[in-house]
Scaffold this motif. Sequence first.
Motif, PDB file in Angstrom:
ATOM      1  N   MET A   1     -17.389 -14.903 -17.456  1.00  0.00           N
ATOM      2  CA  MET A   1     -17.448 -15.197 -16.017  1.00  0.00           C
ATOM      3  C   MET A   1     -18.706 -16.006 -15.730  1.00  0.00           C
ATOM      4  O   MET A   1     -19.652 -16.003 -16.519  1.00  0.00           O
ATOM      5  N   LYS A   2     -18.695 -16.674 -14.569  1.00  0.00           N
ATOM      6  CA  LYS A   2     -19.846 -17.445 -14.148  1.00  0.00           C
ATOM      7  C   LYS A   2     -19.991 -17.306 -12.641  1.00  0.00           C
ATOM      8  O   LYS A   2     -19.001 -17.543 -11.933  1.00  0.00           O
ATOM      9  N   PRO A   3     -21.109 -16.865 -12.129  1.00  0.00           N
ATOM     10  CA  PRO A   3     -22.275 -16.442 -12.888  1.00  0.00           C
ATOM     11  C   PRO A   3     -22.086 -15.013 -13.385  1.00  0.00           C
ATOM     12  O   PRO A   3     -21.170 -14.334 -12.946  1.00  0.00           O
ATOM     13  N   GLY A   4     -22.972 -14.595 -14.296  1.00  0.00           N
ATOM     14  CA  GLY A   4     -22.959 -13.187 -14.691  1.00  0.00           C
ATOM     15  C   GLY A   4     -22.638 -12.920 -16.134  1.00  0.00           C
ATOM     16  O   GLY A   4     -22.513 -11.757 -16.530  1.00  0.00           O
ATOM     17  N   LYS A   5     -22.546 -13.968 -16.959  1.00  0.00           N
ATOM     18  CA  LYS A   5     -22.105 -13.796 -18.350  1.00  0.00           C
ATOM     19  C   LYS A   5     -22.884 -12.723 -19.124  1.00  0.00           C
ATOM     20  O   LYS A   5     -22.287 -11.935 -19.863  1.00  0.00           O
ATOM     21  N   PRO A   6     -24.227 -12.622 -18.973  1.00  0.00           N
ATOM     22  CA  PRO A   6     -24.944 -11.671 -19.850  1.00  0.00           C
ATOM     23  C   PRO A   6     -24.804 -10.197 -19.460  1.00  0.00           C
ATOM     24  O   PRO A   6     -25.446  -9.349 -20.066  1.00  0.00           O
TER      25      PRO A   6
ATOM     26  N   PRO B   1     -27.783  -9.671 -15.013  1.00  0.00           N
ATOM     27  CA  PRO B   1     -28.563 -10.872 -15.298  1.00  0.00           C
ATOM     28  C   PRO B   1     -29.623 -11.085 -14.208  1.00  0.00           C
ATOM     29  O   PRO B   1     -29.415 -10.721 -13.049  1.00  0.00           O
TER      30      PRO B   1
ATOM     31  N   ASN C   1     -30.864 -13.882 -12.806  1.00  0.00           N
ATOM     32  CA  ASN C   1     -30.640 -14.852 -11.723  1.00  0.00           C
ATOM     33  C   ASN C   1     -30.036 -14.130 -10.529  1.00  0.00           C
ATOM     34  O   ASN C   1     -29.034 -13.418 -10.671  1.00  0.00           O
TER      35      ASN C   1
ATOM     36  N   SER D   1     -26.302 -14.222  -9.948  1.00  0.00           N
ATOM     37  CA  SER D   1     -25.598 -13.521 -11.028  1.00  0.00           C
ATOM     38  C   SER D   1     -25.661 -12.024 -10.791  1.00  0.00           C
ATOM     39  O   SER D   1     -24.663 -11.311 -10.946  1.00  0.00           O
TER      40      SER D   1
ATOM     41  N   ARG E   1     -16.247 -21.313 -17.706  1.00  0.00           N
ATOM     42  CA  ARG E   1     -15.766 -19.930 -17.617  1.00  0.00           C
ATOM     43  C   ARG E   1     -15.123 -19.732 -16.254  1.00  0.00           C
ATOM     44  O   ARG E   1     -15.432 -20.466 -15.313  1.00  0.00           O
TER      45      ARG E   1
ATOM     46  N   SER F   1     -26.465 -20.238 -10.249  1.00  0.00           N
ATOM     47  CA  SER F   1     -26.819 -18.815 -10.217  1.00  0.00           C
ATOM     48  C   SER F   1     -28.228 -18.515  -9.705  1.00  0.00           C
ATOM     49  O   SER F   1     -28.531 -17.368  -9.383  1.00  0.00           O
TER      50      SER F   1
HETATM   51  O1  MOO Z   1     -23.854 -16.458 -16.030  1.00  0.00           O
HETATM   52 MO1  MOO Z   1     -25.399 -16.992 -15.688  1.00  0.00          MO
HETATM   53  O2  MOO Z   1     -25.167 -15.696 -14.691  1.00  0.00           O
HETATM   54  O3  MOO Z   1     -24.513 -18.446 -15.345  1.00  0.00           O
HETATM   55  O4  MOO Z   1     -26.159 -17.760 -14.462  1.00  0.00           O
END
Ligand code: MOO
Length: 400
Positions: free
Chosen positions: A276-281, A296, A298, A301, A342, A367
């Motif tokens: 997903m974007k934002p939020g991948k980590p 994450p 940011n 995010s 994503r 993000s």
């Molecule tokens: O997934 Mo990060 O959260 O693109 O900025």
Amino acid sequence: MLDVAAALDIVLRFARPLKPEMTPLTPAALGRVLAKDVRADLDSPPFAKSMMDGYAVRTADLPSGAGELVVVEEIAAGAVPTKTVGAGQATALYTGAPVPAGADAVVMKERTEVLGGGRVRVADPAITSGKNIVPRAQEIRAGNVAVPSGTVLSPMALGLLAGVGRVDALTIPPARVGVLATGNELVEAPTVPGPGQIRNSNGPMLTAQASRAGGQPRYLGIGRDDETALRAVIREGLDTTDVLLLAGGVSAGKFDLVPDVLRGLGVETHFHHVRMKPGKPLLFGTRGNTLVFGLPGNPVSALVCFELFVRPALLALAGRPPAPPPSLRLPLTAPLATTNDRPTYHPGKRVESPDGQRVQPLSWFGSADLRALLTADALLALPAGEVKYAAGHVVDVVVL
Ligand code: MOO
Ligand SMILES: Nc1nc2c(c(=O)[nH]1)N[C@H]1C(S)=C(S)[C@@H](COP(=O)(O)OP(=O)(O)OC[C@H]3O[C@@H](n4cnc5c(N)ncnc54)[C@H](O)[C@@H]3O)O[C@H]1N2
């Protein structure tokens, strides 16, 4: 990498309702979920009662609704009739008063005329047996469930609970939510950032989101990128909360210490990274009954991960049925063209139009751009790849 739906399934599998507690039924209980059926202690109403100011009569005495009757008694609300209404008789009574034995209808005052000598003339062609009388136990019978387990306490529920004699009830408490921002670069709002520093937005934002989602937030401050210090504050959070939110330090950098510190403290990681974007980590783990989210750093995010995963978890902990965040399908107010590697949650604003609700995509730099979300009340769920939608195209929207 997990997709959003699969990741949310995992979170909801661990988000079990918290242990119920006895709760005073004050406005502070609004929104809590009742954990045990509450039964009526008495019939409600406890007696057949008049819905009108008027006269209790026997319809058998009033062919075509008309006749003259002798008034044998007057009963105010709160008083008790002492006389049975016999043939040719009536009892004057007021709204809420018990209907005397013998009577089978109440004629409203406006359909009557007081005559001399304790007599009344009735003229109500629409009168039928049972008219203007609430039968005993019409609302609820003693011993029956008045408010079932699982009810979200509303003003109506609180009124009904008082009606069956309750001043407290077993409810599910709000989740205790710890919020820890992490990062050496962070300073709190009153401090002017020095070189390389930024202000901490996530702490105040996440505590507010937790509160808005019905949780009981506790701000744990800023954890520095130092294993020993971070371990101490995370341990405290794990020991004292139902849900621990960490923001920052979960991606791939040398100073992203959160995943290892969590592991060292006995947190079992159920997933790390979501498509997903934002939020991948995003990281999700548990230790005992405590849920841990490594959000994450940011701000957008962190915000999006909260809305998609933490809010549903808080609601499930509070006893609501496990469910994804509320969503709608709305047409766009304007064209939208983006390309994303994503699935992407793009900020938007819902607007009313003559044709119903629509969603306006907001201009957004990504993000780190929290300012773009100031007026956002929706996230447009866009697929990965090239998106080229005309105005009016219908998109899935998560409601914020
Ligand atoms: O997934 Mo990060 O959260 O693109 O900025
Ligand atoms: N090599 C890679 N680098 C990064 C990846 C990756 O997959 N490989 N993922 C990127 C993505 S996507 C995101 S999102 C970020 C998330 O990083 P962290 O969760 O480790 O967060 P930080 O690095 O600590 O911070 C990211 C960013 O956010 C600012 N920040 C942090 N906390 C706050 C706060 N409380 N208030 C306001 N702003 C905050 C921080 O200063 C950074 O600018 O990682 C990418 N990197």
